[in-house]
Design an enzyme around this catalytic site. Sequence first.
Site, PDB file in Angstrom:
ATOM      1  N   HIS B 186     -33.337 -36.098 -10.758  1.00 12.83           N
ATOM      2  CA  HIS B 186     -33.444 -34.797 -11.426  1.00 12.83           C
ATOM      3  C   HIS B 186     -34.833 -34.185 -11.189  1.00 12.83           C
ATOM      4  CE1 HIS B 186     -33.004 -31.676 -14.393  1.00 12.83           C
ATOM      5  NE2 HIS B 186     -34.140 -32.062 -14.920  1.00 12.83           N
ATOM      6  N   ARG B 288     -19.855 -19.386  -1.903  1.00 14.41           N
ATOM      7  CA  ARG B 288     -18.853 -20.215  -2.560  1.00 14.41           C
ATOM      8  C   ARG B 288     -17.910 -19.313  -3.332  1.00 14.41           C
ATOM      9  NH1 ARG B 288     -23.794 -22.356  -4.244  1.00 14.41           N
ATOM     10  NH2 ARG B 288     -24.428 -24.230  -3.107  1.00 14.41           N
ATOM     11  N   GLU B 413     -18.318 -31.981   7.047  1.00 12.04           N
ATOM     12  CA  GLU B 413     -18.784 -32.760   5.897  1.00 12.04           C
ATOM     13  C   GLU B 413     -18.295 -34.190   5.985  1.00 12.04           C
ATOM     14  OE1 GLU B 413     -18.355 -30.017   2.144  1.00 12.04           O
ATOM     15  OE2 GLU B 413     -16.706 -29.657   3.521  1.00 12.04           O
ATOM     16  N   ASN B 436     -24.716 -32.523   1.831  1.00 10.40           N
ATOM     17  CA  ASN B 436     -24.521 -33.345   0.624  1.00 10.40           C
ATOM     18  C   ASN B 436     -23.280 -34.225   0.766  1.00 10.40           C
ATOM     19  OD1 ASN B 436     -26.614 -31.759  -0.208  1.00 10.40           O
ATOM     20  ND2 ASN B 436     -25.490 -30.670  -1.779  1.00 10.40           N
ATOM     21  N   ASP B 437     -22.152 -33.596   1.136  1.00 15.38           N
ATOM     22  CA  ASP B 437     -20.931 -34.384   1.304  1.00 15.38           C
ATOM     23  C   ASP B 437     -21.024 -35.286   2.530  1.00 15.38           C
ATOM     24  OD1 ASP B 437     -19.223 -34.124  -0.834  1.00 15.38           O
ATOM     25  OD2 ASP B 437     -18.414 -32.211  -0.153  1.00 15.38           O
ATOM     26  N   CYS B 484     -25.799 -25.964   5.620  1.00 14.08           N
ATOM     27  CA  CYS B 484     -25.809 -25.408   4.270  1.00 14.08           C
ATOM     28  C   CYS B 484     -25.713 -26.578   3.308  1.00 14.08           C
ATOM     29  CB  CYS B 484     -24.675 -24.429   4.043  1.00 14.08           C
ATOM     30  SG  CYS B 484     -23.051 -25.150   4.232  1.00 14.08           S
TER      31      CYS B 484
END
Lengths: 89, 557
Positions: B186, B288, B413, B436-437, B484
């Site tokens: 975080h 998105r 991804e 990320n994926d 992205c």
Amino acid sequence: MAERTVEMASTHGLHARPATIFTQAVAKAGVPVQISKAGGKPVNAASILGVISLGIEKGDALTLVSEADSADTVLDELVALLSKNLDAE
Amino acid sequence: MAESTLRGTGIGRGIAVGAVLRMPDPLPEPEETPSTLTPDAEKERARASLAATAAVIRHRGERAGGSAKDVLEAQAFMAEDPTLIDDVGVRIDGGATAERAVFEAFASFRDLLVSMGGYMGERATDLDDVSQRVVAHLRGVPAPGVPDPDEPFVLVARDLAPADTALLDLDKVLALVTSDGGPTSHTAILAREKSIVAIVGVTDALSLADGTEVVVDAGTGTVTVSPNDEERATAIARAAELKAARRSATGPGRLADGTPIPLLANLGSADGAADALEKGAEGVGLFRTEFLFLDAASAPSVEEQKAQYLRLLEAFAGKKVVVRALDAGADKPLSFLNDAPEENPALGLRGLRALRANEPILRDQLTALAQADAESDAEVWVMAPMVSTVEETRYFTALAREVGLKTAGVMVEVPSSALLADRILADADFASIGTNDLTQYTLAADRLLGSVASFQDPWHPAVLKLVGEVGAAGHATGKPVGICGEAAADPLLAVVLVGLGATTLSMSPSALADVRAELARFTLDDARRFADLALSADSAVEARAAVTAAATAAATS
């Protein structure tokens, strides 16, 4: 006494955010409601810690019970809430 | 004075000089001494402190807003919880003080959550935080929490929870140094979002005493304790230089040799358009569309969708806007797309798979986009989420072209798509890599699970190797390859991604300035050299260290 059974719809079960939404709704309704998983011990449905401690997952059969008079409407509303995917909101 | 250097993982490239302030240590455990008050008096004390704490937490949530508000609201409910209050009462009847009863009651629920593991186990920190606050209130001492001094400071902590950072006055935080946490913690995400100088995973950070002067250099991942005059002056000069570079780095994204690398924005609705443009976005690299669907019990109509798309396209007239088809499933479930329970949602019917199973929804969305495209001056590209085969690519591009969309591509991804990128790009007009994926699938580590967060590092050479496959395929076919994902917002990693063949970078608008400034420092040859260094490393940590060292050398030579 009123009683309902419902299947948990939210993807991640009745955890942090859905549990907050649900217990808030119970607290706001102002009548005592107990919730339990099939065969499990009932807990106070207005208690976020009690509800979380049940470890409710998507697809679990849940029983809601209220001893209060005229609790039918309240239970119907709570059943509708649990039937929605609260994670998606 | 003894001088020393501590090391950790730097987030971004900033540098700051300032005095240390530590997050206060947790309160000592209340002792098990018998109460000298009546049970009723102890219960009243407990009740009052629980209620007061709930009110304070709720107030903080309202001030913080956003996702922090939800977290804090849930914490407030924990303090008011009837089951917990009953449990406290039982312990007080057994002779405990209110302090001890509160401590034990929270601890027993905490242990219960931890024993449930996974997502629930991670809520245990929230309970600890509430418990500490209530006990502090009972004792009449300040609640442990974020310091709020008058002077700017370097915050040193074990790790920061969302509840800690919600009210942190970021204008006064010169830098963040944590002993725990990795590049996806975080703290790291907050630092990247808000462009705060940060170093995480600094093992000896908690040995730093309040008031100690430190130089925090995220670029090298070092904390210099009690710097000498020269070190201080160098750091201050470097910070000013970076600030100037950020301010002067305007205009389109480009490397030091002039190679254009368009910098685009990731947006979740048309509302962020003005802010993105102000920060210099040259278009939208990832729009998105889930917001159109998330609150709906059924899919919105073509007309409704078209109106929303037009709002965004008008803001970006003359610019490129890459729209991602609805990406539901796993972390973003939509009941009308897929209602079947799945053991492993990330490996289930999601992304394009879910759309294909509900083709009318996909067809409506593409039709609405084609109509909006025809009425606007923006250059509309459309892409499918989570494509894993060449056949899926052909299915999607054929459908998009059939409804009149000119440019149709896919998101890469899944490792299978990266490995067959040459065949995918033979058909698709472009590829956009969702790092990320891609990291989640390459390292088999659930993005949403904190216990495996250390695996979620896009610097991992295996992830970069897959990015390189797509880059090479893009080069061979002459088709654009965008990035992205969180990775494009890490300035130095962005340079590596360009070296691997990325032709555009898309990120949250707040990251644009730093990435723009970083690109301007290096040539395409530098970027390729950094990419080779990262690819030949054994781990994410080594890759980052090797490239950081090479970048420092290149910048000073």
